[in-house]
Design an enzyme around this catalytic site. Structure first.
Site, short mmCIF file in Angstrom:
data_model
loop_
_atom_site.label_atom_id
_atom_site.label_comp_id
_atom_site.label_asym_id
_atom_site.label_seq_id
_atom_site.Cartn_x
_atom_site.Cartn_y
_atom_site.Cartn_z
N ASP A 7 0.88 -1.17 0.00
CA ASP A 7 0.00 0.00 0.00
C ASP A 7 0.91 1.21 0.00
O ASP A 7 1.50 1.56 1.02
CB ASP A 7 -0.89 -0.03 1.25
CG ASP A 7 -1.68 1.27 1.43
OD1 ASP A 7 -1.67 2.13 0.53
OD2 ASP A 7 -2.31 1.41 2.51
N LYS A 69 2.34 11.37 -3.59
CA LYS A 69 1.35 10.63 -4.37
C LYS A 69 0.36 11.56 -5.08
O LYS A 69 -0.14 11.24 -6.16
CB LYS A 69 0.60 9.68 -3.44
CG LYS A 69 -0.30 8.68 -4.13
CD LYS A 69 -0.78 7.68 -3.12
CE LYS A 69 -1.84 6.75 -3.66
NZ LYS A 69 -2.27 5.80 -2.62
N GLU A 152 -7.30 0.42 -4.65
CA GLU A 152 -7.36 0.35 -3.19
C GLU A 152 -8.70 -0.22 -2.67
O GLU A 152 -8.69 -1.09 -1.80
CB GLU A 152 -7.05 1.73 -2.59
CG GLU A 152 -5.55 2.03 -2.75
CD GLU A 152 -5.20 3.50 -2.66
OE1 GLU A 152 -6.05 4.32 -2.26
OE2 GLU A 152 -4.05 3.85 -2.99
N ASP A 176 -12.96 5.40 2.47
CA ASP A 176 -11.52 5.46 2.78
C ASP A 176 -11.12 6.90 3.09
O ASP A 176 -11.01 7.74 2.20
CB ASP A 176 -10.73 4.93 1.57
CG ASP A 176 -9.21 4.90 1.82
OD1 ASP A 176 -8.74 5.48 2.82
OD2 ASP A 176 -8.49 4.28 1.01
#
Ligand code: ADP
Ligand code: MG
Length: 534
Positions: A7, A69, A152, A176
């Protein structure tokens, strides 16, 4: 030989693998997760990565890179490091990500006793193609074979083992809330095919735990100003320190009803003690929680659904540990969300399980399961190829009824619920033939037979009465599988095709001729299906 799942998060990264049958989070130099932070401390010839780098962030923000990211999508973005102890002073986002991955891989090697040779890396469901490609390159730069990119929310579903449950199809909402981003995804889980389909995703790149820290820090700054007259927000360095403390207090308030902010004078110059209750924290962050619920609403509405239509809600991301977040999600969906798998670790765990299931080396080692069909380097599970031509079944009239249209994104699944029926009284069998290509009929078109199979045990009934469902699926590699069943046989709306013996299915590769081991019967013997007229 080991494959691992990673991850690669905006804020934190983690890795996992299967040891025997058990999912294990891999220890990275003593930690289960590391901060996705890289620090180019001057005078040091080693780049610091992870938690130590994060500690330096407050002291030396100029040489510290975090949340890279967010920039993976930007092809022209570079990070400039103003220091000559490093050869390179300009870094592409994938080069920074590669440094984080290297750290994770080194940690994994330390805990496994050998370097992992393949990895599945997770990406947000809505990561565009260029950001996915950049993630792949980051993996390659870090020296690992990137087996697959996995979205994800799909990874979270894998971690929960949803596809192994007994139900047939399930719609899952994955909520999330991480450190810097929020995503709500709706995922279809087709159990009989072990298939996940992210059907919708909404969210924001700039909504996460950081905003909770900031909101709380601003509130604390007001209290400090009331008490001391000093406005901490005027001093960026002091405010950064305050934010760090606010994060800590926020996390404490997930487990307790109150926490104390203590400044011995390093932030405001004066000694300050402030008691903060969970209720106060909830008040100053309520608008952030509300925004996540608005996005959830948008996602649900985009599918013409209501929150009731969601079967399972999974909480993912460290910020879902905030009790008010959990409560808001529960209220919106009208059900208690699942948090059985640690929300910090669910994505990494799912990636590890998935990595094991597609490990190309395992096929060679011969662990009993044939994985030889699985490619080692196909694109991410949610992107990839499109269907080149229409796919449909032949009806009794000879006409082709299209089920999957050309240009649908792979993977894809279409289910025609109760749309077909019989043409003869007491007809108990039907031949299902799937064709791909162009044309209205087999004789008058450019069509290729992909697979055929016989549906048996159709309920004896007058013609036109049985209600037959056909489901066709193409996975991310273009592998076709089809199922058909008579809905009226079991008398329920949805049956589990795996358990029902009246279900027939067929499989073929889209670029291959079907294996043809199904029982072959002539078209005269068994009638194909007609669309029901109901
Ligand atoms: P990302 O996916 O962005 O890498 P994570 O899922 O690891 O992020 O979430 C990190 C965020 O979770 C941080 O903002 C952190 O403060 C927050 N967090 C972690 N534990 C807790 C907790 N117990 N209570 C509240 N927030 C928490
Ligand atoms: Mg995350």
């Amino acid at each position: 030989m080991t494959s691992i799942g990673i991850d690669l998060g905006t804020t934190n990264s983690a890795a996992s693998t299967l040891i025997g049958d058990r999912e294990e989070i891999l220890d990275i130099e003593g930690d289960r997760t590391i901060r996705s932070v890289v620090s180019f401390e001057p005078g040091d010839d080693e780049v610091l990565v992870g938690n130590m780098a994060a500690d330096l962030m407050e002291r030396n923000p100029d040489v510290t890179v975090s949340s890279i990211k967010r920039h993976m999508v930007d092809d022209d973005y570079t990070v400039s490091i103003d220091d000559d102890s490093y050869e390179m002073t300009e870094y592409a986002p994938e080069e920074i990500s590669a440094l984080v991955l290297k750290k994770v891989l080194a940690g994994a090697e330390g805990s496994l006793g050998e370097a992992p040779d393949g990895a599945v890396i997770t990406v947000p469901a809505d990561f565009p193609e260029n950001a996915r490609a950049a993630t792949r390159r980051a993996g390659e730069l870090a020296g690992v074979d990137v087996l697959r990119l996995l979205s994800e929310p799909s990874a979270a579903c894998v971690a929960y083992g949803l596809r192994d449950r007994d139900e047939d199809i399930e719609r899952v909402a994955v909520y999330d809330l991480g450190g810097g981003t929020f995503d709500i995804s709706l995922v279809d889980v087709a159990h009989e095919d072990k298939f996940y389909d992210v059907v919708a995703t909404e969210g924001e790149q700039e909504l996460g735990g950081d905003d909770f820290d900031e909101a709380l820090a601003e509130w604390i700054a007001e209290q400090i100003e009331d008490e001391t007259g000093v406005d901490v927000t005027d001093d960026p360095g002091a405010f950064l320190q305050l934010k760090g403390k606010a994060k800590n207090i926020k996390e404490q308030l997930s487990a307790r009803n109150s926490a104390t902010f203590r400044d011995p004078g390093t932030i405001s110059g004066e000694n300050v003690d402030i008691e903060i209750t969970r209720e106060q924290f909830e008040e100053v962050t309520e608008h952030l929680v509300d925004r996540t619920i608005e996005f959830s609403e948008t996602a649900i509405e985009s599918q013409d659904m209501t929150p009731d239509d969601v079967d399972t809600v999974l909480l993912v991301g460290g910020s879902t540990k905030i009790p008010a977040v959990k409560e808001a999600v529960e209220e919106f969906f009208g059900q208690e969300p699942s948090q059985e798998v640690n929300p910090d670790e669910a994505v990494a765990i799912g990636a590890g399980v998935f990595a094991d299931s597609i490990d190309p080396k395992k096929a060679l080692e011969g662990d009993g399961e044939d994985r030889s069909e699985l490619p080692s380097d196909s694109e991410g599970i949610d992107v990839g190829d499109v269907v080149p031509d229409d796919l449909g079944i032949e009806l009794a009239s000879g006409k082709i009824d299209t089920i999957i249209e050309s240009n649908a994104n792979l993977p894809t699944m279409e289910r025609r619920e109760r749309e077909y029926t019989t043409v003869e009284d007491n007809q108990t069998r039907a031949l299902i033939k799937l064709y791909q290509g162009e044309g209205d009929t087999v004789d008058d078109g450019d069509l290729e037979l992909k697979t055929e199979f016989v549906l048996e045990n159709i309920r004896e009934a007058p013609a036109n009465e049985p209600e037959i469902t056909v489901q066709v699926k193409l996975d991310e590699d273009g592998v076709l599988s089809a199922h058909a069943w008579d809905e009226s046989v079991v008398g329920s709306d949805v049956i589990d095709p795996e358990d029902a013996d009246e279900v027939a299915d067929g499989e073929a590769h889209i670029d291959m001729t079907p294996s043809g081991d199904e029982e072959k019967l002539s078209v005269e013997e068994i009638r194909a299906l007609l669309p029901s007229i109901a």
